[in-house]
Scaffold this active site. Structure first.
Site, PDB file in Angstrom:
ATOM      1  N   ILE A 438     -13.288 -22.487  73.921  1.00  0.00           N
ATOM      2  CA  ILE A 438     -12.054 -22.674  73.146  1.00  0.00           C
ATOM      3  C   ILE A 438     -10.880 -22.746  74.119  1.00  0.00           C
ATOM      4  O   ILE A 438     -10.627 -21.810  74.878  1.00  0.00           O
ATOM      5  CB  ILE A 438     -11.841 -21.536  72.134  1.00  0.00           C
ATOM      6  CG1 ILE A 438     -13.039 -21.446  71.176  1.00  0.00           C
ATOM      7  CG2 ILE A 438     -10.550 -21.749  71.356  1.00  0.00           C
ATOM      8  CD1 ILE A 438     -12.933 -20.308  70.168  1.00  0.00           C
ATOM      9  N   GLU A 439     -10.167 -23.864  74.081  1.00  0.00           N
ATOM     10  CA  GLU A 439      -8.988 -24.078  74.917  1.00  0.00           C
ATOM     11  C   GLU A 439      -7.740 -23.814  74.076  1.00  0.00           C
ATOM     12  O   GLU A 439      -7.466 -24.529  73.120  1.00  0.00           O
ATOM     13  CB  GLU A 439      -8.955 -25.523  75.427  1.00  0.00           C
ATOM     14  CG  GLU A 439     -10.134 -25.914  76.293  1.00  0.00           C
ATOM     15  CD  GLU A 439      -9.886 -25.674  77.773  1.00  0.00           C
ATOM     16  OE1 GLU A 439      -8.763 -25.239  78.116  1.00  0.00           O
ATOM     17  OE2 GLU A 439     -10.809 -25.915  78.564  1.00  0.00           O
ATOM     18  N   VAL A 440      -6.982 -22.777  74.436  1.00  0.00           N
ATOM     19  CA  VAL A 440      -5.835 -22.370  73.629  1.00  0.00           C
ATOM     20  C   VAL A 440      -4.534 -22.842  74.267  1.00  0.00           C
ATOM     21  O   VAL A 440      -4.419 -22.961  75.480  1.00  0.00           O
ATOM     22  CB  VAL A 440      -5.807 -20.837  73.437  1.00  0.00           C
ATOM     23  CG1 VAL A 440      -7.114 -20.348  72.838  1.00  0.00           C
ATOM     24  CG2 VAL A 440      -5.532 -20.100  74.746  1.00  0.00           C
TER      25      VAL A 440
END
Length: 473
Positions: A438-440
């Protein structure tokens, strides 16, 4: 949608135009000041991906306003000659063979003989300069307005939270927070030390829930140095679960019941040395041998034309560990095919061999220590979820997990090409594990603290929805 300043918008539009011919949207991360025009992008498809990685390559040039140098950085030193490589201080991986094991005592486990709370670098969490936003095709999210410190979610608001939101959430502050959380919630958590970094910092694993639960999930963050908002995020998730362990519920099920069936293992800061470099410059490292190697990385990157930045500014964008190895290119997922810098660098150098670093060894040992229901790797930036890899042995379950995470975060699915990542490896190894990355966030790293409310808002349910998923699968 958050309002962007005109400069940030124009910057993003420029990035989009320059990569338009490559048929993917660009995740641009500024590495150097405006006059050097060097950026990194992550290849991603605009729809559901068929291949995935967390590898980044130099693709496009984006002009941006340079952020001021902080007072924590050092004056430019004279570049030394290359020094000898220090022997890793921990890890049980030899020639790519991974084993596991540790000794438990008094609720804390150490595999290295190190004290549970090791020496930190600084207790300071002063707010530093922000980084201007980037436009283009990065998905935007609506920022939460009901809290500024990430304490409010589905079960209520944490009273007197231990984990405080800060521009620079440091290794030392995290260590103190782990100790305080253990004092407050000790019956619901266990702290293990799974290894030691090159510069002697403990690598912590915090387990929340029934140690003998039938299902276990692994969540880790902070493997790339300048992405140090992700350790803060998972520490907030950790505290929230502990605070409402006995009183909260999710979708009608008491959290205590979920934790009886699923234990969550958090590794909040895989790369504490690199994070200390990005936050405090060379002064974040205690070993003079390692400092010399960091200076040599700077000389390497100047020689290769990868930067003409000042030394201080170069260190702000550090991604690697303390001897210039990108830990997320160091796992045995077609490691020999990694497109790597030829020399140790601030980022994108894959190391001398797969699992050559004590930090990657420790995470690999943990991944092999049990049959995991799933893993989640946190990175920044892009508001994206990566879920696949060539040879993925758990493709269907990984896609189902990614779809669930997309529904909870509002992020879209993305794909890219590359090798050597942690998620890639666990999906193709023997006893493969369903996994996502997951790239936030939607601005360049290091992210300003103003980005955290939106990051929290869209990730506050990830851990608990992952527990439900594990039970159902």
């Amino acid at each position: 949608m958050r309002t962007k300043n005109i400069n940030g918008f124009l910057t993003g539009m420029l990035a989009t135009v320059m990569v338009a011919g490559t048929s993917f949207s660009a995740q641009a991360e500024v590495i150097v000041p405006a006059n050097e025009l060097t950026t990194e992008v992550k290849q991603e498809s605009p729809t559901t991906a068929t291949t995935e990685t967390t590898t980044e390559t130099t693709q496009a040039a984006v002009q941006t306003s340079p952020a001021p140098v902080t007072s924590e950085t050092q004056a430019t030193p004279t570049a030394p000659t290359a020094s000898s490589t220090p022997t890793p201080s921990s890890g049980t991986v030899t020639s790519g063979t991974v084993t596991s094991g540790s000794t438990t005592t008094s609720g804390f486990s150490t595999g290295t003989g190190s004290p549970v709370i090791g020496p930190g670098m600084s207790t300071s969490n002063s707010v530093g300069p922000g980084v201007s936003g980037i436009g283009g095709m990065i998905p935007q999210v609506t920022e939460s307005t009901n809290t500024t410190d990430g304490t409010s979610a589905f079960a209520g608001t944490v009273t007197a939270p231990i984990v405080k939101v800060a521009e620079k959430y440091t290794y030392d502050q995290m260590s103190q927070d782990i100790q305080k959380l253990s004092a407050r919630y000790g019956s619901h958590m266990k702290v293990n030390v799974i290894g030691t970094s090159l510069d002697g910092r403990n690598l912590y694993e915090i387990v929340v829930g029934n140690q003998n639960a039938p299902k276990h999930i692994l969540i880790h963050a902070g493997i790339h140095a300048r992405e140090y908002m992700t350790p803060l995020l998972v520490m907030k998730q950790l505290e929230y679960g502990l605070a409402f362990y006995d009183s909260g519920s999710y979708n009608g099920t008491p959290l205590s019941q979920l934790f009886n069936q699923v234990a969550i293992h958090y590794v909040p800061m895989v790369n504490p040395d690199g994070i200390s470099i990005s936050q405090f410059g060379e002064s974040g490292i205690r070993s003079e041998t390692l400092r010399q190697q960091i200076r040599q990385c700077y000389e390497n990157d100047k020689e290769l034309g990868r930067t003409s930045s000042t030394y201080e500014r170069y260190l702000l964008y550090w991604k690697a560990d303390a001897r210039g190895t990108d830990l997320n290119q160091n796992f045995p997922a077609d490691w020999d095919q990694v497109s790597s810098s030829p020399k140790p660098s601030y980022g994108t150098y894959k190391g001398t061999s797969s699992l050559s670093e004590p930090e990657s060894q420790a995470l690999a040992n943990l991944a092999l220590s049990r049959n995991w229901a799933l893993t989640i790797s946190y990175h920044s930036m892009g508001n994206l979820i990566y879920w696949d890899y060539a040879g993925n042995k758990v493709k269907e379950t990984s896609k189902a997990l990614a779809d669930l995470m997309a529904s909870k975060t509002g992020y879209r699915l993305g794909g890219s090409s590359g090798h050597g990542g942690f998620k890639d490896w666990v999906q193709i190894k023997d006893s493969p594990i369903p996994s996502v990355t997951i790239e936030v966030g939607s601005v360049t790293c290091p992210m300003p603290v103003s980005e955290f409310p939106a990051v929290w808002q869209h990730n506050k349910e990830v851990w608990v929805s992952a527990m439900e998923f594990a039970i159902q699968h």
